[in-house]
Scaffold this motif. Structure first.
Motif, PDB file in Angstrom:
ATOM      1  N   GLY A 115      11.013  -2.832 -20.753  1.00 51.86           N
ATOM      2  CA  GLY A 115      10.193  -2.540 -19.587  1.00 51.86           C
ATOM      3  C   GLY A 115       9.781  -1.087 -19.498  1.00 51.86           C
ATOM      4  O   GLY A 115      10.185  -0.246 -20.310  1.00 51.86           O
ATOM      5  N   LEU A 116       8.954  -0.802 -18.530  1.00 51.65           N
ATOM      6  CA  LEU A 116       8.488   0.560 -18.292  1.00 51.65           C
ATOM      7  C   LEU A 116       9.164   1.067 -17.028  1.00 51.65           C
ATOM      8  O   LEU A 116       9.141   0.394 -16.001  1.00 51.65           O
ATOM      9  N   ASN A 117       9.788   2.252 -17.116  1.00 56.06           N
ATOM     10  CA  ASN A 117      10.365   2.776 -15.878  1.00 56.06           C
ATOM     11  C   ASN A 117       9.748   4.113 -15.508  1.00 56.06           C
ATOM     12  O   ASN A 117       8.888   4.633 -16.215  1.00 56.06           O
ATOM     13  N   GLN A 118      10.177   4.624 -14.371  1.00 56.25           N
ATOM     14  CA  GLN A 118       9.662   5.888 -13.838  1.00 56.25           C
ATOM     15  C   GLN A 118       8.139   5.895 -13.767  1.00 56.25           C
ATOM     16  O   GLN A 118       7.485   6.866 -14.139  1.00 56.25           O
ATOM     17  N   ILE A 119       7.596   4.767 -13.287  1.00 57.27           N
ATOM     18  CA  ILE A 119       6.151   4.723 -13.066  1.00 57.27           C
ATOM     19  C   ILE A 119       5.863   5.590 -11.832  1.00 57.27           C
ATOM     20  O   ILE A 119       6.509   5.429 -10.787  1.00 57.27           O
ATOM     21  N   ALA A 120       4.903   6.496 -11.978  1.00 51.00           N
ATOM     22  CA  ALA A 120       4.640   7.451 -10.892  1.00 51.00           C
ATOM     23  C   ALA A 120       3.995   6.752  -9.702  1.00 51.00           C
ATOM     24  O   ALA A 120       3.211   5.820  -9.882  1.00 51.00           O
ATOM     25  N   PRO A 121       4.311   7.163  -8.495  1.00 45.22           N
ATOM     26  CA  PRO A 121       3.617   6.627  -7.327  1.00 45.22           C
ATOM     27  C   PRO A 121       2.187   7.156  -7.290  1.00 45.22           C
ATOM     28  O   PRO A 121       1.883   8.153  -7.948  1.00 45.22           O
ATOM     29  N   PRO A 122       1.312   6.504  -6.539  1.00 48.64           N
ATOM     30  CA  PRO A 122      -0.066   6.996  -6.423  1.00 48.64           C
ATOM     31  C   PRO A 122      -0.055   8.378  -5.766  1.00 48.64           C
ATOM     32  O   PRO A 122       0.874   8.705  -5.033  1.00 48.64           O
ATOM     33  N   ASP A 123      -1.085   9.179  -6.040  1.00 50.89           N
ATOM     34  CA  ASP A 123      -1.143  10.465  -5.350  1.00 50.89           C
ATOM     35  C   ASP A 123      -1.733  10.268  -3.953  1.00 50.89           C
ATOM     36  O   ASP A 123      -2.666   9.498  -3.747  1.00 50.89           O
ATOM     37  N   GLY A 124      -1.144  10.976  -2.997  1.00 54.05           N
ATOM     38  CA  GLY A 124      -1.605  10.881  -1.607  1.00 54.05           C
ATOM     39  C   GLY A 124      -2.535  12.029  -1.273  1.00 54.05           C
ATOM     40  O   GLY A 124      -3.136  12.642  -2.157  1.00 54.05           O
ATOM     41  N   TRP A 125      -2.663  12.319   0.029  1.00 52.74           N
ATOM     42  CA  TRP A 125      -3.534  13.419   0.462  1.00 52.74           C
ATOM     43  C   TRP A 125      -3.051  14.739  -0.113  1.00 52.74           C
ATOM     44  O   TRP A 125      -1.854  15.002  -0.148  1.00 52.74           O
ATOM     45  N   GLY A 126      -3.971  15.537  -0.593  1.00 49.71           N
ATOM     46  CA  GLY A 126      -3.654  16.885  -1.059  1.00 49.71           C
ATOM     47  C   GLY A 126      -2.768  16.910  -2.287  1.00 49.71           C
ATOM     48  O   GLY A 126      -2.023  17.872  -2.497  1.00 49.71           O
ATOM     49  N   GLY A 127      -2.810  15.838  -3.101  1.00 53.11           N
ATOM     50  CA  GLY A 127      -2.089  15.848  -4.360  1.00 53.11           C
ATOM     51  C   GLY A 127      -0.597  15.580  -4.253  1.00 53.11           C
ATOM     52  O   GLY A 127       0.099  15.526  -5.254  1.00 53.11           O
ATOM     53  N   PRO A 173       2.458  13.215  -4.065  1.00 59.67           N
ATOM     54  CA  PRO A 173       2.634  11.795  -4.372  1.00 59.67           C
ATOM     55  C   PRO A 173       2.956  10.985  -3.113  1.00 59.67           C
ATOM     56  O   PRO A 173       3.696  11.458  -2.239  1.00 59.67           O
ATOM     57  N   LEU A 174       2.372   9.813  -3.065  1.00 63.46           N
ATOM     58  CA  LEU A 174       2.588   8.913  -1.936  1.00 63.46           C
ATOM     59  C   LEU A 174       4.051   8.464  -1.953  1.00 63.46           C
ATOM     60  O   LEU A 174       4.560   8.032  -2.986  1.00 63.46           O
ATOM     61  N   ALA A 175       4.722   8.581  -0.822  1.00 68.58           N
ATOM     62  CA  ALA A 175       6.134   8.205  -0.806  1.00 68.58           C
ATOM     63  C   ALA A 175       6.553   7.799   0.596  1.00 68.58           C
ATOM     64  O   ALA A 175       5.819   8.028   1.565  1.00 68.58           O
ATOM     65  N   GLY A 176       7.711   7.156   0.682  1.00 68.43           N
ATOM     66  CA  GLY A 176       8.347   6.863   1.955  1.00 68.43           C
ATOM     67  C   GLY A 176       7.452   6.071   2.879  1.00 68.43           C
ATOM     68  O   GLY A 176       6.762   5.137   2.466  1.00 68.43           O
ATOM     69  N   VAL A 177       7.469   6.495   4.121  1.00 63.19           N
ATOM     70  CA  VAL A 177       6.813   5.722   5.160  1.00 63.19           C
ATOM     71  C   VAL A 177       5.313   5.595   4.920  1.00 63.19           C
ATOM     72  O   VAL A 177       4.704   4.580   5.237  1.00 63.19           O
ATOM     73  N   TRP A 178       4.709   6.627   4.306  1.00 64.31           N
ATOM     74  CA  TRP A 178       3.260   6.556   4.105  1.00 64.31           C
ATOM     75  C   TRP A 178       2.903   5.568   3.004  1.00 64.31           C
ATOM     76  O   TRP A 178       1.844   4.930   3.049  1.00 64.31           O
ATOM     77  N   PHE A 179       3.772   5.431   2.003  1.00 64.49           N
ATOM     78  CA  PHE A 179       3.548   4.404   0.978  1.00 64.49           C
ATOM     79  C   PHE A 179       3.653   3.015   1.624  1.00 64.49           C
ATOM     80  O   PHE A 179       2.804   2.149   1.404  1.00 64.49           O
ATOM     81  N   ASP A 180       4.703   2.832   2.453  1.00 66.74           N
ATOM     82  CA  ASP A 180       4.868   1.542   3.143  1.00 66.74           C
ATOM     83  C   ASP A 180       3.644   1.225   3.996  1.00 66.74           C
ATOM     84  O   ASP A 180       3.139   0.100   4.013  1.00 66.74           O
ATOM     85  N   ALA A 181       3.164   2.241   4.705  1.00 62.47           N
ATOM     86  CA  ALA A 181       2.010   2.032   5.579  1.00 62.47           C
ATOM     87  C   ALA A 181       0.766   1.698   4.769  1.00 62.47           C
ATOM     88  O   ALA A 181      -0.053   0.860   5.170  1.00 62.47           O
TER      89      ALA A 181
END
Lengths: 344, 237
Positions: free
Chosen positions: A137-149, A151-159
Motif C-alpha cells: 500500500g501507499l502511506n503518508q499520503i499528504a492531505p489537500p492544501d488549504g487556505w494559504g498553503g 495543509p487541510l487538517a482537523g476540523v476544517w478537513f472534516d468540514a
C-alpha cells in the motif's frame, strides 16, 4: 416536515457536526469517514436505486482515481485540487468503459459481471505495483492544501468532507427530478418499454455510469488523503458491498434512504474495531436481513407502512360513506412499491 | 401515400425460418390486420419493423425512408410505435408517472395539458392517475398503453393482440376504442379474435409458417379456402 426543510436541517447538522465533535479526534475521524461513505452511497444510489444496476466494481473505480490522484500529486507535483478533478474525469471514462457490459446485461447478470471486473481491478492493484506499491500500500499520503498553503487538517478537513458529501447528496436529489432522472427511473422500471417510449437506453446508461464514476472517484481521492493510507484492500469488493449495503439498508431509490443507511452502518467497522471477525459477520447478517425482510430498506419500509395505513383509512372512510365506495383502489397497490424493478 | 413498405423480409433463427420473403404495404390511414397460427411469424414481423430485431434480408421503408437497423427509440420519434402481446406499463410507477414518462421524448408539438386530459378522459383513466400502474386491471393497463403511445403522436401504431386476455364485454369496449383510434393514427393489428379483424381491419394479411399466403379485404380472406382449412377451422367460416 417538507423535503426542502429536511434537506436544509440535515445539511446544517452535517456542517455543524465537525465543530461539535472537535474535542474528540476519534469520533471526528469516524464522522469524516461517514461523510465519504455518504458521498459514495449517494452515487451508488443513482445507479442502483434509480437506473436499476448494481455495480460491484464501484470501489475499484474509486481506487483507480485514488491511485491516480496520489501519483499526480507525488510524482507530478500537482495540487490535490487539480489532481482530483482530473482523476475524476479519467475515472468517468474508465467507468463508462467498465459499464459497457450493462448495455447487454441486466439485473443479476450485470452484477455478476461487475463482480468479475472488481476482482480483476483488485488483482491489478496488487500485481501492478508501479503506482500502487502492491499489497504494502501507499502511506503518508499528504492531505489537500488549504487556505494559504497550510495543509487541510482537523476540523476544517472534516468540514470540507461534510460540505462535499452535502453537495453530493443535493446533486443526486437534483438529478433524479430532472428529465434525465425521470429517464433513469423509466429504464429501471422496464428498459424495453423505455426504449419504445423514445428513451435512448444505451446513451442514458452511459451517462449514468459517467456520473456515478465521478462520485466514486471524488470519494476515493478524499478517502486516500483523509486516511493517509491506501492498499488494494481499501478498494476491494467488500468496500463495494459495504456502500451497496448502506443504500439497500437505508432505502434505495430514495434520497433520504442512503443517508439513513450510511449514518447507521458506516461507523460500525470503526466502532467495533476490537471485534474484527464480528463486524464481517454482522455485515453478512445485515445483507441477508435486508434481502429477505426489508427489500425496500428502512425508509422504503416506513413509506410502505404509511401508504398501507392511508389505504386502510381511506377504505374505512369509504365503508362508512357508501357514496365514496370507489376510494379503495390503492389497497392492492401497496406491497412492492419500491421492490419493483430494482433487483431484476 | 405509402406509409409502411416491407419488401422481401426474411429472418432465420438458427435453422428455423421465422419469416420468408414477406412483403407488406400499408397506406396512411389504413388499418391492416395480420392473422396466422401461433408460430407463424406475426410477432417476429412486428419485432423487425419496430427495430427490436434486424432482418437477414429485405427492405423496410417508413414514409419512404429506410428504417432498417434503426433503434426503437428513434422510431418512436419518427412516429412508429408498438404495444406488446403481454401488457407492458411501468408497473412500479403511478399512472400519472407513466404519463410523464411517455412525455419524456419531448417532441416538438407534444400534446398540451388540455389535449392530454382529453386523452386521459377518453380512455377513462381520470380516476386512476394516483394508482400504481401495476395495480390496474388488465383492461385499464391496455388503455394506459394506448394512452402512452398516443402522447407521442404516432403515425403508425402496431398492436400485438390488443384484446388478448380481456373479458367478452371488455373486448367489445376495446373494439369501440380502436374504432375511434383509427381517426388518430394508422393501425397495424395482430389478432386471433376474428371479431376484431372483421370489424376493424380494412385489409388482412395472413401468415403461415413464415410466409404470406393471402392479402385482401377481411370478407374475402375469411372465406378463403386455404385460410379456413389451415387456420380458422370450419366453425368460424
Amino acid at each position: 416536515m417538507n423535503g426542502r426543510r429536511l434537506a436544509f436541517a440535515l445539511a446544517l447538522a452535517a456542517l455543524a457536526a465537525p465543530f461539535v465533535l472537535e474535542g474528540n479526534r476519534f469520533l471526528a475521524f469516524v464522522f469524516g469517514i461517514v461523510m465519504i461513505n455518504l458521498l459514495w452511497a449517494s452515487g451508488m444510489n443513482l445507479l442502483y436505486g434509480f437506473v436499476g444496476l448494481m455495480p460491484l466494481m464501484f470501489a475499484g473505480i474509486a481506487g483507480i482515481a485514488a491511485y491516480a490522484m496520489v501519483a499526480l500529486t507525488r510524482e507530478a507535483g500537482w495540487s490535490f485540487w487539480l489532481a482530483t478533478p482530473v482523476a475524476a474525469v479519467g475515472a468517468a471514462l474508465v467507468g463508462v468503459l467498465l459499464g459497457l457490459p450493462s448495455l447487454r446485461l441486466k439485473g443479476f447478470y450485470f452484477t455478476l459481471c461487475s463482480l468479475v471486473i472488481q476482482t480483476v481491478l483488485t488483482l491489478a492493484f496488487t500485481f501492478f505495483p508501479r503506482f500502487t506499491n502492491g499489497d504494502t500500500g501507499l502511506n503518508q499520503i499528504a492531505p489537500p492544501d488549504g487556505w494559504g498553503g497550510v495543509p487541510l487538517a482537523g476540523v476544517w478537513f472534516d468540514a470540507t468532507l461534510a460540505l462535499v458529501a452535502t453537495l453530493g447528496v443535493l446533486l443526486s436529489a437534483w438529478i433524479v427530478q430532472t428529465r434525465l432522472g425521470q429517464r433513469f427511473i423509466a429504464i429501471r422500471e422496464d428498459d424495453v418499454l423505455a426504449e419504445v417510449m423514445g428513451i435512448d437506453v444505451v446513451r442514458n446508461r452511459i451517462i449514468a455510469f459517467a456520473i456515478v464514476s465521478i462520485y466514486a472517484a471524488v470519494g476515493g481521492c478524499f478517502y486516500a488523503s483523509y486516511v493517509g493510507f491506501v492498499s488494494p484492500r481499501s478498494f476491494d469488493v467488500l468496500t463495494s458491498l459495504g456502500i451497496w449495503l448502506c443504500v439497500a439498508f437505508g432505502g434505495r431509490g430514495t434520497i433520504i434512504g442512503p443517508i439513513i443507511g450510511t449514518v447507521i452502518l458506516a461507523p460500525i467497522p470503526y466502532l467495533l474495531q476490537e471485534l474484527q471477525a464480528f463486524k464481517d459477520v454482522l455485515s453478512g447478517v445485515l445483507i441477508i436481513v435486508v434481502t429477505l425482510v426489508m427489500p425496500a430498506g428502512i425508509y422504503g419500509e416506513i413509506m410502505r407502512r404509511r401508504a398501507l395505513r392511508t389505504a386502510v383509512a381511506l377504505r374505512a372512510q369509504a365503508a362508512g360513506d357508501p357514496a365514496g365506495a370507489t376510494a379503495t383502489p390503492a389497497v392492492a397497490a401497496m406491497p412492492g412499491t419500491v421492490d419493483a424493478g430494482v433487483a431484476r | 401515400m405509402s406509409l409502411l413498405e416491407v419488401k422481401g423480409i426474411s429472418k432465420h433463427f438458427g435453422g428455423v425460418a421465422a419469416l420468408r420473403n414477406v412483403d407488406v404495404q400499408m397506406t396512411s390511414g389504413e388499418t391492416l390486420g395480420m392473422i396466422g397460427p401461433n408460430g407463424s411469424g406475426k410477432t417476429t414481423f412486428v419485432n423487425i419493423v419496430t427495430g427490436h430485431l434486424v432482418p437477414d434480408s429485405g427492405q423496410l421503408l417508413f414514409n419512404e425512408g429506410s428504417i432498417a437497423g434503426t433503434a426503437p427509440h428513434r422510431l418512436a420519434a419518427l412516429g412508429l410505435t408498438r404495444t406488446y402481446q403481454a401488457v407492458r406499463v411501468f408497473g412500479g410507477l403511478s399512472v400519472g408517472k407513466n404519463i410523464e414518462a411517455a412525455m419524456l421524448l419531448g417532441l416538438p408539438g407534444a400534446p398540451e395539458s388540455a389535449e392530454r386530459n382529453e386523452l386521459v378522459h377518453w380512455l377513462r383513466l381520470d380516476h386512476r392517475l394516483a394508482s400504481l400502474a401495476g395495480s390496474l386491471t388488465l383492461f385499464e393497463q391496455r388503455r394506459l398503453e394506448l394512452l402512452m403511445r398516443l402522447l407521442q403522436r404516432p403515425q403508425l401504431i402496431m398492436l400485438d393482440e390488443p384484446v388478448g386476455g380481456l373479458a367478452v364485454t371488455e373486448v367489445r369496449e376495446m373494439i369501440a376504442l380502436l374504432h375511434e383510434l383509427k381517426a388518430r393514427c394508422s393501425i397495424f393489428v395482430i389478432e386471433h379474435t376474428m371479431r376484431v379483424i372483421r370489424e376493424l381491419a380494412d385489409r388482412v394479411v395472413v401468415l403461415m409458417a413464415g410466409e404470406k399466403i393471402a392479402d385482401g379485404p377481411p370478407a374475402d380472406i375469411l372465406r378463403d379456402r386455404r385460410v379456413v382449412e389451415q387456420y380458422l377451422g370450419t366453425t368460424h367460416a
